[in-house]
Enzyme design. Sequence first.
Site, PDB file in Angstrom:
ATOM      1  N   GLU A   4     -13.335   1.169  11.993  1.00 12.50           N
ATOM      2  CA  GLU A   4     -14.599   0.657  11.433  1.00 12.50           C
ATOM      3  C   GLU A   4     -14.962  -0.694  12.044  1.00 12.50           C
ATOM      4  OE1 GLU A   4     -16.846   2.019   9.133  1.00 12.50           O
ATOM      5  OE2 GLU A   4     -15.718   3.858   9.407  1.00 12.50           O
ATOM      6  N   HIS A   6      -8.041   8.928   9.534  1.00 12.16           N
ATOM      7  CA  HIS A   6      -6.916   9.857   9.466  1.00 12.16           C
ATOM      8  C   HIS A   6      -6.799  10.340   8.027  1.00 12.16           C
ATOM      9  CE1 HIS A   6      -5.711   5.674   9.341  1.00 12.16           C
ATOM     10  NE2 HIS A   6      -4.765   5.993   8.499  1.00 12.16           N
ATOM     11  N   TYR A   8     -16.219  -4.276   4.376  1.00  7.75           N
ATOM     12  CA  TYR A   8     -14.865  -3.776   4.659  1.00  7.75           C
ATOM     13  C   TYR A   8     -14.491  -4.061   6.110  1.00  7.75           C
ATOM     14  CZ  TYR A   8     -11.319  -0.358   6.021  1.00  7.75           C
ATOM     15  OH  TYR A   8     -10.198   0.251   6.552  1.00  7.75           O
ATOM     16  N   GLY A  53       0.830  -1.205   0.000  1.00 10.48           N
ATOM     17  CA  GLY A  53       0.000   0.000   0.000  1.00 10.48           C
ATOM     18  C   GLY A  53       0.862   1.253   0.000  1.00 10.48           C
ATOM     19  N   GLN A  56      -8.491  -2.849  -0.042  1.00 14.58           N
ATOM     20  CA  GLN A  56      -9.602  -2.128  -0.658  1.00 14.58           C
ATOM     21  C   GLN A  56     -10.170  -1.350   0.528  1.00 14.58           C
ATOM     22  OE1 GLN A  56     -12.219  -0.205  -1.536  1.00 14.58           O
ATOM     23  NE2 GLN A  56     -13.558  -1.808  -0.733  1.00 14.58           N
ATOM     24  N   SER A  57      -9.896  -0.059   0.592  1.00 18.96           N
ATOM     25  CA  SER A  57     -10.063   0.662   1.855  1.00 18.96           C
ATOM     26  C   SER A  57     -11.301   1.554   1.914  1.00 18.96           C
ATOM     27  CB  SER A  57      -8.819   1.512   2.116  1.00 18.96           C
ATOM     28  OG  SER A  57      -8.686   2.472   1.088  1.00 18.96           O
ATOM     29  N   LEU A  67      -0.252  -2.104   4.730  1.00 20.26           N
ATOM     30  CA  LEU A  67      -1.214  -1.003   4.600  1.00 20.26           C
ATOM     31  C   LEU A  67      -2.150  -1.194   3.413  1.00 20.26           C
ATOM     32  CD1 LEU A  67       1.224   2.014   5.179  1.00 20.26           C
ATOM     33  CD2 LEU A  67       0.189   0.486   6.857  1.00 20.26           C
ATOM     34  N   ALA A  68      -1.863  -2.150   2.544  1.00 24.64           N
ATOM     35  CA  ALA A  68      -2.667  -2.306   1.327  1.00 24.64           C
ATOM     36  C   ALA A  68      -4.051  -2.853   1.672  1.00 24.64           C
ATOM     37  CB  ALA A  68      -1.966  -3.250   0.353  1.00 24.64           C
ATOM     38  N   SER A  73      -8.630  -1.066  11.771  1.00 25.84           N
ATOM     39  CA  SER A  73      -9.456   0.117  11.536  1.00 25.84           C
ATOM     40  C   SER A  73     -10.535   0.288  12.604  1.00 25.84           C
ATOM     41  CB  SER A  73     -10.134  -0.039  10.169  1.00 25.84           C
ATOM     42  OG  SER A  73     -11.216   0.856  10.055  1.00 25.84           O
TER      43      SER A  73
HETATM   44  P1  GDP Z   1     -15.151   5.799   6.697  1.00 24.47           P
HETATM   45  O1  GDP Z   1     -15.367   6.168   8.115  1.00 24.47           O
HETATM   46  O2  GDP Z   1     -13.940   4.963   6.464  1.00 24.47           O
HETATM   47  O3  GDP Z   1     -16.351   5.223   6.038  1.00 24.47           O
HETATM   48  O4  GDP Z   1     -14.760   7.208   5.976  1.00 24.47           O
HETATM   49  P2  GDP Z   1     -15.565   8.115   4.915  1.00 24.47           P
HETATM   50  O5  GDP Z   1     -14.815   9.387   4.846  1.00 24.47           O
HETATM   51  O6  GDP Z   1     -15.779   7.380   3.628  1.00 24.47           O
HETATM   52  O7  GDP Z   1     -17.006   8.339   5.570  1.00 24.47           O
HETATM   53  C1  GDP Z   1     -17.134   8.969   6.813  1.00 24.47           C
HETATM   54  C2  GDP Z   1     -18.597   9.248   7.099  1.00 24.47           C
HETATM   55  O8  GDP Z   1     -19.068  10.275   6.226  1.00 24.47           O
HETATM   56  C3  GDP Z   1     -19.562   8.068   6.915  1.00 24.47           C
HETATM   57  O9  GDP Z   1     -20.429   8.020   8.011  1.00 24.47           O
HETATM   58  C4  GDP Z   1     -20.314   8.408   5.658  1.00 24.47           C
HETATM   59  O10 GDP Z   1     -21.650   7.886   5.617  1.00 24.47           O
HETATM   60  C5  GDP Z   1     -20.366   9.927   5.763  1.00 24.47           C
HETATM   61  N1  GDP Z   1     -20.641  10.577   4.470  1.00 24.47           N
HETATM   62  C6  GDP Z   1     -21.653  11.434   4.198  1.00 24.47           C
HETATM   63  N2  GDP Z   1     -21.612  11.813   2.918  1.00 24.47           N
HETATM   64  C7  GDP Z   1     -20.557  11.202   2.349  1.00 24.47           C
HETATM   65  C8  GDP Z   1     -20.020  11.205   1.027  1.00 24.47           C
HETATM   66  O11 GDP Z   1     -20.511  11.848   0.105  1.00 24.47           O
HETATM   67  N3  GDP Z   1     -18.900  10.432   0.813  1.00 24.47           N
HETATM   68  C9  GDP Z   1     -18.314   9.700   1.827  1.00 24.47           C
HETATM   69  N4  GDP Z   1     -17.213   8.986   1.578  1.00 24.47           N
HETATM   70  N5  GDP Z   1     -18.831   9.675   3.078  1.00 24.47           N
HETATM   71  C10 GDP Z   1     -19.912  10.408   3.343  1.00 24.47           C
END
Ligand code: GDP
Length: 327
Positions: free
Chosen positions: A129, A181, A151, A8, A85-86, A82-83, A127
Amino acid sequence: MPTALITGVTGQDGAYLTQLLLQQGYRVVGVMRRSASSDVIGERLRWLGIRDAVELVDANLTDLSSLLRVVQAARPDEVYNLAAQSFVATSWQQPLLTGNVTGLGAANMLEAVRLMHPSARFYQASSSEMFGLATTPEQDESTPFYPRSPYAAAKLYAHWMTINYRESFGLHASSGILFNHEGPLRGIEFVTRKVTDGVARIKLGLARELRLGNLEATRDWGHARDYVRAMHAMLQQDVADDYVIATGRTTSIRRLCQIAFGYAGLDWEEHVVVDHALVRPAEVHVLLGNAAKATRVLGWTPTVTLEDMVAEMVEADLARHRSRLVG
Ligand code: GDP
């Protein structure tokens, strides 16, 4: 000169970690998957001015034999996996690929280390998540997991495999449970970068609106430059272990918009449009990490505030769009 092997390496964290390790005198070998667009893939390393300082080798996390060869040839002191599908949203569209790369890929890497070079220290990018539908207001190393996406389920498998290889085979394998981050090298699909890029476009008259999904979710956002320091610190410990890395502050997407648009002198409510197609099948509503263990054991603390990070990201996106306008 110690050698680090990074999978990654072309991603956000790979680029910042490479920069940190080069500064510390490491030889860095980066694993890159072959692709027709390889020429643009090194863009983040180029942005940091370190593209030519990394040895890039071809391998793929889904192909164990390629990893065996790379580990055998590099004989790394430290391996950073670090690689992945993130991107969470994509994991519902490509759940099996996500399982193969993000989950089984980590197991392949652990196997390659165990079979070829078991003295190497191993870092797994776990993560926040994995906490998903969190059962406690703050999450630390003892909080139960509740993955809410393909994921997160794949990351959880990789996390437990890392612990299992530590306990079964005595590998020095550590897992960093990193909360979100970000930074100017963040992929455009993630919400922070999508917002700062949107702000820059709107500010420069290239767009009028920004479509987002759920604005109510909250995340604990730190700066990737701070977080790669924690990865490195974990591998310098005598004993391998797992650590939560977080800022201890959680902020909603709504508030993020306010901060980012506000920085550029714009009113977010005039531009942000909620698009229900962007709402996820299952949401992680709140994440808030407690990194007390990392502070106590590793001496790690974050240094960049969300406001400063957003300012850096908006400035970088303004500069990118301005240079395209000129070019
Ligand atoms: P994640 O925590 O790894 O899923 O990081 P993300 O940056 O993809 O998403 C963070 C939060 O932002 C999640 O709760 C998404 O539902 C919310 N979110 C709201 N609108 C958007 C959008 O347009 N794009 C993404 N990527 N996330 C969104």
